[in-house]
Design an enzyme around this catalytic site. Structure first.
Site, PDB file in Angstrom:
ATOM      1  N   HIS A 207       2.456  -8.111   3.821  1.00 40.72           N
ATOM      2  CA  HIS A 207       2.057  -8.093   2.410  1.00 40.72           C
ATOM      3  C   HIS A 207       3.173  -8.416   1.426  1.00 40.72           C
ATOM      4  O   HIS A 207       2.954  -8.391   0.220  1.00 40.72           O
ATOM      5  CB  HIS A 207       1.447  -6.732   2.036  1.00 40.72           C
ATOM      6  CG  HIS A 207       2.413  -5.589   2.130  1.00 40.72           C
ATOM      7  ND1 HIS A 207       2.624  -4.893   3.284  1.00 40.72           N
ATOM      8  CD2 HIS A 207       3.228  -5.033   1.206  1.00 40.72           C
ATOM      9  CE1 HIS A 207       3.516  -3.954   3.070  1.00 40.72           C
ATOM     10  NE2 HIS A 207       3.916  -4.017   1.817  1.00 40.72           N
TER      11      HIS A 207
HETATM   12  N1  UDP Z   1       0.448   2.477   6.511  1.00 44.23           N
HETATM   13  C1  UDP Z   1      -0.800   3.093   6.545  1.00 44.23           C
HETATM   14  N2  UDP Z   1      -1.905   2.317   6.762  1.00 44.23           N
HETATM   15  C2  UDP Z   1      -1.846   0.971   6.948  1.00 44.23           C
HETATM   16  C3  UDP Z   1      -0.566   0.348   6.917  1.00 44.23           C
HETATM   17  C4  UDP Z   1       0.554   1.123   6.677  1.00 44.23           C
HETATM   18  O1  UDP Z   1      -0.891   4.310   6.387  1.00 44.23           O
HETATM   19  O2  UDP Z   1      -2.891   0.329   7.140  1.00 44.23           O
HETATM   20  C5  UDP Z   1       1.634   3.316   6.240  1.00 44.23           C
HETATM   21  C6  UDP Z   1       2.777   3.168   7.220  1.00 44.23           C
HETATM   22  O3  UDP Z   1       2.595   4.017   8.328  1.00 44.23           O
HETATM   23  C7  UDP Z   1       3.957   3.595   6.367  1.00 44.23           C
HETATM   24  C8  UDP Z   1       3.592   3.108   4.984  1.00 44.23           C
HETATM   25  O4  UDP Z   1       2.179   2.889   5.009  1.00 44.23           O
HETATM   26  O5  UDP Z   1       4.062   5.008   6.349  1.00 44.23           O
HETATM   27  C9  UDP Z   1       4.310   1.838   4.633  1.00 44.23           C
HETATM   28  O6  UDP Z   1       3.849   1.382   3.418  1.00 44.23           O
HETATM   29  P1  UDP Z   1       3.902  -0.135   2.978  1.00 44.23           P
HETATM   30  O7  UDP Z   1       4.012  -1.010   4.172  1.00 44.23           O
HETATM   31  O8  UDP Z   1       2.773  -0.347   2.038  1.00 44.23           O
HETATM   32  O9  UDP Z   1       5.204  -0.205   2.081  1.00 44.23           O
HETATM   33  P2  UDP Z   1       6.722  -0.572   2.373  1.00 44.23           P
HETATM   34  O10 UDP Z   1       7.231   0.376   3.393  1.00 44.23           O
HETATM   35  O11 UDP Z   1       6.774  -1.986   2.803  1.00 44.23           O
HETATM   36  O12 UDP Z   1       7.392  -0.389   1.050  1.00 44.23           O
END
Ligand code: UDP
Length: 366
Positions: A207
């Site tokens: 994403h």
């Molecule tokens: N996550 C979730 N459901 C999903 C995909 C990711 O609960 O379908 C969780 C994942 O386990 C982690 C968090 O979302 O704890 C990561 O968030 P995201 O990827 O949106 O943000 P980033 O870490 O890239 O800032």
């Protein structure tokens, strides 16, 4: 004794896992009282279920800023948060991660002369085209408490002139949540629902704007995933941002058979799928860290990472964005060339307690 008010801000999915362990420790705390603010930076489907699963208290205030441009979000958060800060009069505002709300809330507090604590401070990708990188740098520069999770984070902060006494290595709060909820996640029925077998699929999240916002990039990934899908089924809980791009460009309509496009999952189902995947492919920051702790091989579909500890010590490999290289990485994993697992120090489930110890010492009470 009067409670010392602390205000915590969350805004988007990756914030909830980091705030949850703090909120737990501050529930009925003898000295501190937490007021929780939700900026509403994200779509409700990416927010509400997490409060239940993670045991986060219902926010005391909801700013309902919505998914508009980052500049407008910053303006809205500041305008709506300032009256709350004036009313609650917190001694400390805790912000987490690197989303737009993180920066905006830190700014609002700082301008009112309130101390700011930044959880997950000091991460740097050194890629200034990433909105998160700017949010991290600016937030750290005005944070009185920089709570870090790895030695390189401390080094980055010092290099930017942040004095050592502002830096507190407490560990990884996201992993507090993972270790607490892992036994519950193991009972999830998501694999049966999706008819998947342990180790029989790869799990994907994608994403980041640099991967999904432009047609050429997303088409490249679509064609790559079709190829990987011929080697192993790929389960893809697709982020709303990626859905919007795919619809705009007419991609995955219909999706290839081996690409299982599903709605974003709740935390427990996602954790279960992550733990049992043959490997994970992602451009998420949090998933790189979680897969390292779970010992599941991870291919990061980016050209850089702000989480080098997951490569140095963990199961992460920087696969980049070049199709050929990514496919070569997939073949290596499928042929049994697996990264070793060593969990970085202080990613042990006790980070929130260490953070609270710092706060207790710094605010000794009235
Ligand atoms: N996550 C979730 N459901 C999903 C995909 C990711 O609960 O379908 C969780 C994942 O386990 C982690 C968090 O979302 O704890 C990561 O968030 P995201 O990827 O949106 O943000 P980033 O870490 O890239 O800032």
């Amino acid at each position: 004794m009067n409670h010392i008010p602390i205000l915590g801000v969350v805004g988007a999915r990756p914030n909830f896992m980091k705030m949850a362990p703090i909120a737990r420790l501050l529930q009925n705390h003898r000295r501190f009282k937490l007021t929780l603010v939700h900026t509403g930076q994200h779509y409700a489907s990416m927010s509400d279920p997490f409060f239940r699963e993670l045991g986060l208290p219902t926010p005391d205030y909801h700013l309902k800023i919505g998914s508009t441009s980052a500049a407008e979000q910053i303006g809205l958060v500041i305008t709506r948060l300032v009256p709350i800060l004036r009313k609650v009069k917190p001694r400390l505002v805790l912000v987490v991660g690197d989303v737009t709300s993180t920066l905006a809330s830190a700014l609002a507090a700082h301008k009112l002369g309130i101390a700011v604590g930044h959880v997950e401070s000091g991460l740097r990708s050194f890629d200034e085209t990433m909105p998160e990188e700017i949010n991290r740098r600016l937030t750290d520069s005005i944070s009185d408490f920089c709570f870090t999770h790895s030695p390189e984070a401390d080094v980055h902060l010092r290099r930017e002139g942040i004095q050592g006494k502002r830096i507190h290595r407490v560990g990884n709060l996201m992993i507090d949540t993972l270790l607490r909820l892992q036994p519950i996640a193991r009972r999830s029925r998501i694999q049966e629902q999706l008819k998947l077998k342990r180790n029989g699929y790869a799990l994907l999240t994608l994403h980041r704007p640099s991967n999904v916002d432009h047609e050429e990039d997303l088409r490249k990934f679509a064609s790559l995933l079709e190829k990987i899908g011929q080697l192993i089924p790929v389960v893809f809980p697709i982020h709303p941002r990626t859905v919007q791009s795919a619809q705009r460009f007419g991609i995955w309509d219909p999706p290839p058979v081996a690409l299982r496009l599903i709605e974003p999952l709740g935390y427990l189902d996602f954790l279960k799928l992550q733990e049992d995947a043959r490997f994970v492919m992602t451009d998420s920051g949090g998933v790189q860290e979680e897969s390292t702790v779970l010992g599941v091989p991870c291919l990061t579909l980016r050209d850089n990472t702000e989480r080098p500890a997951t490569i140095r010590r963990g199961t992460n490999r920087l696969a980049g964005t070049n199709q050929k290289n990514i496919i070569a990485h997939v073949h290596r994993l499928l042929s049994g060339d697996l990264p070793r697992r060593r969990v970085p120090p202080l990613w042990d489930g006790r980070s929130a307690q260490r953070l609270l110890d710092v706060i207790e010492k710094s605010f000794p009470g009235d």
